[in-house]
Design a protein around this motif. Structure first.
Motif, PDB file in Angstrom:
ATOM      1  N   ARG A  47       9.854  -5.213   0.035  1.00 42.49           N
ATOM      2  CA  ARG A  47       9.680  -4.840   1.151  1.00 42.49           C
ATOM      3  C   ARG A  47       8.077  -4.114   1.348  1.00 42.49           C
ATOM      4  NH1 ARG A  47      13.744  -1.054  -1.135  1.00 42.49           N
ATOM      5  NH2 ARG A  47      12.347   0.632  -2.282  1.00 42.49           N
ATOM      6  N   PRO A  48       8.287  -3.808   2.708  1.00 44.10           N
ATOM      7  CA  PRO A  48       6.397  -3.575   2.940  1.00 44.10           C
ATOM      8  C   PRO A  48       6.275  -2.688   2.470  1.00 44.10           C
ATOM      9  CG  PRO A  48       7.328  -5.172   4.873  1.00 44.10           C
ATOM     10  CD  PRO A  48       8.591  -4.655   4.324  1.00 44.10           C
ATOM     11  N   ALA A  49       5.359  -1.675   1.599  1.00 45.79           N
ATOM     12  CA  ALA A  49       4.750  -0.883   1.200  1.00 45.79           C
ATOM     13  C   ALA A  49       3.156   0.289   2.207  1.00 45.79           C
ATOM     14  CB  ALA A  49       4.479  -1.261  -0.006  1.00 45.79           C
ATOM     15  N   GLU A  50       3.186   1.357   1.985  1.00 44.13           N
ATOM     16  CA  GLU A  50       2.994   1.798   2.606  1.00 44.13           C
ATOM     17  C   GLU A  50       0.853   1.354   2.270  1.00 44.13           C
ATOM     18  OE1 GLU A  50       3.201   5.667   1.816  1.00 44.13           O
ATOM     19  OE2 GLU A  50       4.885   6.035   2.825  1.00 44.13           O
ATOM     20  N   ASP A  51       0.971   0.811   1.015  1.00 45.46           N
ATOM     21  CA  ASP A  51      -0.548   0.194   0.961  1.00 45.46           C
ATOM     22  C   ASP A  51      -0.805  -1.189   1.618  1.00 45.46           C
ATOM     23  OD1 ASP A  51       0.508  -1.413  -1.084  1.00 45.46           O
ATOM     24  OD2 ASP A  51       0.088  -0.904  -2.361  1.00 45.46           O
ATOM     25  N   GLY A  52      -0.045  -1.624   1.753  1.00 43.43           N
ATOM     26  CA  GLY A  52      -0.653  -2.314   2.294  1.00 43.43           C
ATOM     27  C   GLY A  52      -0.118  -3.978   1.469  1.00 43.43           C
ATOM     28  N   GLY A  53       1.024  -3.777   0.691  1.00 41.10           N
ATOM     29  CA  GLY A  53       1.438  -4.591  -0.123  1.00 41.10           C
ATOM     30  C   GLY A  53       2.819  -5.153  -0.217  1.00 41.10           C
ATOM     31  N   ALA A  97      11.039  -0.556  -8.674  1.00 39.00           N
ATOM     32  CA  ALA A  97      11.009  -1.043  -9.480  1.00 39.00           C
ATOM     33  C   ALA A  97      10.346  -1.414  -9.988  1.00 39.00           C
ATOM     34  CB  ALA A  97      12.026  -1.324 -10.658  1.00 39.00           C
ATOM     35  N   GLY A  98       9.420  -2.267  -8.801  1.00 41.28           N
ATOM     36  CA  GLY A  98       8.630  -2.851  -9.190  1.00 41.28           C
ATOM     37  C   GLY A  98       6.840  -3.045  -8.055  1.00 41.28           C
ATOM     38  N   HIS A  99       6.372  -3.193  -7.746  1.00 37.76           N
ATOM     39  CA  HIS A  99       5.556  -3.365  -6.657  1.00 37.76           C
ATOM     40  C   HIS A  99       3.688  -4.833  -6.972  1.00 37.76           C
ATOM     41  CE1 HIS A  99       2.609  -1.611  -3.678  1.00 37.76           C
ATOM     42  NE2 HIS A  99       2.109  -1.913  -4.475  1.00 37.76           N
ATOM     43  N   ILE A 100       3.686  -5.544  -5.394  1.00 40.42           N
ATOM     44  CA  ILE A 100       2.968  -5.760  -5.231  1.00 40.42           C
ATOM     45  C   ILE A 100       1.323  -5.896  -4.388  1.00 40.42           C
ATOM     46  CG2 ILE A 100       2.246  -8.727  -4.350  1.00 40.42           C
ATOM     47  CD1 ILE A 100       5.247  -9.329  -5.081  1.00 40.42           C
ATOM     48  N   ASP A 101       0.288  -5.457  -5.534  1.00 42.80           N
ATOM     49  CA  ASP A 101      -0.586  -5.025  -4.958  1.00 42.80           C
ATOM     50  C   ASP A 101      -1.503  -5.697  -3.493  1.00 42.80           C
ATOM     51  OD1 ASP A 101      -0.661  -3.455  -7.233  1.00 42.80           O
ATOM     52  OD2 ASP A 101      -3.029  -3.877  -7.644  1.00 42.80           O
ATOM     53  N   GLU A 157      -4.829 -12.125   3.407  1.00 46.73           N
ATOM     54  CA  GLU A 157      -3.206 -11.418   3.557  1.00 46.73           C
ATOM     55  C   GLU A 157      -1.467 -12.390   3.152  1.00 46.73           C
ATOM     56  OE1 GLU A 157      -2.660 -11.085   8.042  1.00 46.73           O
ATOM     57  OE2 GLU A 157      -1.919 -13.072   8.395  1.00 46.73           O
ATOM     58  N   TYR A 158      -0.762 -11.870   3.336  1.00 47.55           N
ATOM     59  CA  TYR A 158       0.234 -12.348   2.440  1.00 47.55           C
ATOM     60  C   TYR A 158       1.393 -12.292   3.633  1.00 47.55           C
ATOM     61  CZ  TYR A 158      -0.623 -10.200  -2.519  1.00 47.55           C
ATOM     62  OH  TYR A 158      -1.359  -9.936  -3.275  1.00 47.55           O
ATOM     63  N   ARG A 159       2.310 -13.075   3.894  1.00 40.79           N
ATOM     64  CA  ARG A 159       3.262 -13.519   4.131  1.00 40.79           C
ATOM     65  C   ARG A 159       4.850 -13.842   3.341  1.00 40.79           C
ATOM     66  NH1 ARG A 159       5.091 -18.534   5.874  1.00 40.79           N
ATOM     67  NH2 ARG A 159       3.011 -20.343   5.250  1.00 40.79           N
TER      68      ARG A 159
END
Length: 320
Positions: free
Chosen positions: A166-172, A186-190, A205-207
């Motif tokens: 799910r989209p994170a506040e930092d843009g990852g 439980a984890g993060h994609i920068d 950018e990501y999609r």
């Protein structure tokens, strides 16, 4: 690549802690030669080398393997020997997150003395590299050698059952699950990044496409090659639970210790335990006040857990 799912185990959620210590390093591996050395220089200039986890002895089929100690067990990152295999991040009980590399060819990886694994010529005008990191994660990097390199790079993700992005506040992206109105991470994609050979930022950018993470890199006639870009995935560093507005309001009204323990610990899949309840009992006043203050301010509450056992470590108000 089709999104594969594996059964969620308690230790996928339990492979968490905020204090990570690197195990002893193995002897320095060989440095890539030729074009691989140019790619290596560009990548390590872009990322730095201070947070690269030095490899332990790598077994058959592995280019590098590292382990970080969480206090409850080791979280390991395994980098494959060839570009056609996946990077694995493994929890203390063996629960796995896998990241497929965007390789068009199967090539052998070479590990540098700093711990960067380079797969030279793994894609069209593209080299690939992997860096295990000291926070229990990994960077999967692409080095675009000229303007004929693809503009999109696809990374297949194999997540445990019930988990998603799910989209994170930092843009990852956050890696987590939702239960009873509570979002647990439980984890993060920068956030996506890319730099050219002169150190300039390149638009990227990501999609999401099914279970794949796709990174686009918009190089043009002014871009100095090689261009380095990556997604960084971190897994096993903590469980963060965000209570939505309705749940925050419900918790702010006050309830018995047993109900608080159930509300704070019960949503964690398969890891409800006495350790969590005991901590809730000891810290009930502070936790209750946090929910009340958040409710009055129209905010929500975010909590950090260390597992196992499921123990709330920190709690604070946050934007909803």
């Amino acid at each position: 690549m089709r999104h594969r799912q594996k059964a969620l185990s308690s230790a996928v959620v339990a492979a968490v802690s905020s204090a990570l210590l690197l195990t002893a390093a193995a002897p320095a591996p060989a440095r890539p030669a030729g074009q691989g050395s140019e790619t290596l220089r560009a990548i390590e200039a872009a990322t730095g080398t201070g947070d690269i986890a030095r490899p332990t002895a790598a077994g058959e089929g592995k280019a590098a393997a590292t382990a970080t100690e969480t206090g409850q067990g080791s979280v390991s990152v395994t980098v494959p020997s060839t570009s056609s295999e996946a990077v694995e991040i493994v929890a203390p009980d063996g629960g796995k997150l896998r990241l497929d590399l965007p390789a068009g060819r199967q090539v052998q990886g070479v590990t540098s003395e700093n711990g960067t694994v380079v797969y030279t010529g793994a894609g069209r005008s593209t080299d690939i590299a992997v860096q295990p990191t000291t926070d229990g994660g990994a960077r999967a990097l692409v080095a675009l050698k000229d303007d004929t390199a693809p503009r999109e790079h696809r990374f297949g993700l194999d997540l445990p059952e019930g988990f998603g992005l799910r989209p994170a506040e930092d843009g990852g992206y956050d890696i987590g699950f939702t239960a009873d109105g509570i979002e647990a991470t439980a984890g993060h994609i920068d956030p996506a990044w890319a730099k050219d050979a002169d150190g300039n930022d390149v638009a990227t950018e990501y999609r999401l496409d099914g279970g794949d993470l796709v990174q686009s890199v918009e190089h043009d006639s002014d871009t100095a090659f090689p261009v380095v870009a990556d997604p960084k995935v971190t897994w096993g560093w903590g469980i963060y639970a965000k209570y939505n507005r309705a749940e925050t309001k419900r918790m702010a009204k006050g309830m018995t210790k047993a109900k608080y323990a159930a509300a704070l610990c019960g949503f964690l899949p398969g890891v409800v335990g006495a350790g969590c309840a005991l901590t809730v009992y000891d810290s009930l006043g502070s936790i209750t006040n946090t929910f009340k203050n958040a409710d009055k301010a129209g905010k929500c509450v975010k909590m950090k857990y260390s597992l196992p056992p499921p123990i709330p470590l920190q709690w604070n108000t946050t934007k909803c």
